[in-house]
Design a protein around this motif. Structure first.
Motif, PDB file in Angstrom:
ATOM      1  N   CYS A 140       0.833  -1.204   0.000  1.00 22.57           N
ATOM      2  CA  CYS A 140       0.000   0.000   0.000  1.00 22.57           C
ATOM      3  C   CYS A 140       0.870   1.257   0.000  1.00 22.57           C
ATOM      4  N   PRO A 141       0.637   2.190  -0.934  1.00 19.11           N
ATOM      5  CA  PRO A 141       1.454   3.412  -1.003  1.00 19.11           C
ATOM      6  C   PRO A 141       1.193   4.390   0.127  1.00 19.11           C
ATOM      7  N   ALA A 142       0.156   4.156   0.927  1.00 17.90           N
ATOM      8  CA  ALA A 142      -0.137   5.064   2.041  1.00 17.90           C
ATOM      9  C   ALA A 142       0.712   4.760   3.273  1.00 17.90           C
ATOM     10  N   LEU A 143       1.307   3.580   3.311  1.00 15.04           N
ATOM     11  CA  LEU A 143       2.079   3.172   4.483  1.00 15.04           C
ATOM     12  C   LEU A 143       3.499   3.729   4.451  1.00 15.04           C
ATOM     13  N   ARG A 144       3.969   4.129   5.615  1.00 12.74           N
ATOM     14  CA  ARG A 144       5.323   4.658   5.773  1.00 12.74           C
ATOM     15  C   ARG A 144       6.024   3.892   6.895  1.00 12.74           C
ATOM     16  N   TYR A 145       7.355   3.867   6.840  1.00 17.67           N
ATOM     17  CA  TYR A 145       8.124   3.240   7.923  1.00 17.67           C
ATOM     18  C   TYR A 145       9.283   4.147   8.297  1.00 17.67           C
ATOM     19  N   ASP A 146       9.382   4.458   9.580  1.00 21.16           N
ATOM     20  CA  ASP A 146      10.446   5.323  10.090  1.00 21.16           C
ATOM     21  C   ASP A 146      11.578   4.436  10.609  1.00 21.16           C
ATOM     22  N   LYS A 179      11.509   2.970  14.147  1.00 20.59           N
ATOM     23  CA  LYS A 179      11.109   1.597  13.831  1.00 20.59           C
ATOM     24  C   LYS A 179       9.604   1.401  14.041  1.00 20.59           C
ATOM     25  N   LYS A 180       8.868   2.383  13.534  1.00 21.78           N
ATOM     26  CA  LYS A 180       7.411   2.350  13.621  1.00 21.78           C
ATOM     27  C   LYS A 180       6.807   2.639  12.243  1.00 21.78           C
ATOM     28  N   SER A 181       5.643   2.063  11.999  1.00 20.15           N
ATOM     29  CA  SER A 181       4.908   2.352  10.765  1.00 20.15           C
ATOM     30  C   SER A 181       3.934   3.493  11.003  1.00 20.15           C
ATOM     31  N   SER A 182       3.545   4.145   9.922  1.00 26.06           N
ATOM     32  CA  SER A 182       2.514   5.179   9.984  1.00 26.06           C
ATOM     33  C   SER A 182       1.758   5.163   8.661  1.00 26.06           C
ATOM     34  N   ILE A 183       0.636   5.874   8.622  1.00 28.48           N
ATOM     35  CA  ILE A 183      -0.204   5.895   7.426  1.00 28.48           C
ATOM     36  C   ILE A 183      -0.457   7.333   7.005  1.00 28.48           C
ATOM     37  N   ALA A 184      -0.137   7.652   5.752  1.00 33.63           N
ATOM     38  CA  ALA A 184      -0.400   8.986   5.210  1.00 33.63           C
ATOM     39  C   ALA A 184      -1.907   9.132   5.017  1.00 33.63           C
ATOM     40  N   GLN A 185      -2.518   9.997   5.797  1.00 32.27           N
ATOM     41  CA  GLN A 185      -3.972  10.116   5.807  1.00 32.27           C
ATOM     42  C   GLN A 185      -4.552  10.530   4.458  1.00 32.27           C
ATOM     43  N   ALA A 186      -3.831  11.338   3.714  1.00 32.02           N
ATOM     44  CA  ALA A 186      -4.341  11.801   2.422  1.00 32.02           C
ATOM     45  C   ALA A 186      -4.339  10.694   1.372  1.00 32.02           C
TER      46      ALA A 186
END
Length: 219
Positions: free
Chosen positions: A179-185, A189-196
């Motif tokens: 999924c292109p909305a998912l990010r990883y720092d 060492k945590k994932s996040s989701i681009a709300q837009a």
């Protein structure tokens, strides 16, 4: 679906324009065959091929993506959209009805966003011995402008998902969905989701092993 098929060593999956025919030639013809095509491709050329599959009793799995649009060439209307190329109302042709008429005995329709149901349906198809089967995944393309028919038939809730950083263990399982909305720092060492970018499909929620993902606003 690709995630669940690629671990089957004796199976080849074909799903690109011009590549379907490769399954009939060496060395791919030595393996079980799973063909994936969209609804527009099915009506354009897939019906003829599926007729041959039914006629010859080929041991093949055909997955038809009933996404209500022509995704590969620019979202033109097709017999599954309910509108003709002029945007006028047209006969909505049912994929499952056509498949049954062609003589395919084993047909199932499934919501592709329900990963458990999708896996069970794939297992059912792969368990077939020497008979063809068809899986129809029914859900409108997330990029299309939804028609009134889409809105009436499907629960198109696009509330985005969010990651609870306190629960996230950094396993990257959610990233495996592509999924292109998912990010990883890499630092936290945590994932996040681009709300837009999130469309609220909930696939990431289903693969998270620690329930760290939920819809925004849910407790």
């Amino acid at each position: 679906m690709e995630e669940q098929i690629r671990h089957r060593k004796d199976t080849v999956m074909i799903g690109d324009i011009g590549c379907y025919a490769l399954g009939g030639a060496a060395p791919l013809n030595a393996k079980d065959l799973a063909v994936c095509m969209g609804d527009s491709t099915f009506f354009h050329t897939g019906i003829n091929s599926l007729t041959d599959v039914a006629y010859n009793g080929s041991n093949a799995i055909c997955v038809i993506l009933d996404n209500r649009i022509t995704g590969m060439t620019g979202h033109q209307d097709n017999p599954r959209t309910g509108y003709n190329i002029k945007g006028e109302p047209a006969t909505l042709i049912d994929v499952e009805t056509v498949v049954n008429v062609l003589g395919i005995k084993h047909v199932r329709t499934v919501n592709p966003l329900d990963l458990k149901a999708m896996k069970e349906t794939l297992d059912w198809a792969f368990a077939m011995e020497d008979e063809p089967s068809v899986i129809i995944t029914k859900w409108p393309c997330i990029l299309k402008k939804y028609s009134k028919e889409d809105k009436a038939q499907f629960n198109l809730d696009k509330t985005p998902c969010v990651v609870d950083a306190d629960k996230c263990i950094g396993c990257k399982k959610c990233l495996s969905t592509g999924c292109p909305a998912l990010r990883y720092d890499s630092e936290t060492k945590k994932s996040s989701i681009a709300q837009a970018d999130c469309v609220g499909c909930t696939v990431c929620m289903q693969v998270c092993p620690v329930q760290a993902i939920s819809r925004k606003g849910d407790k």
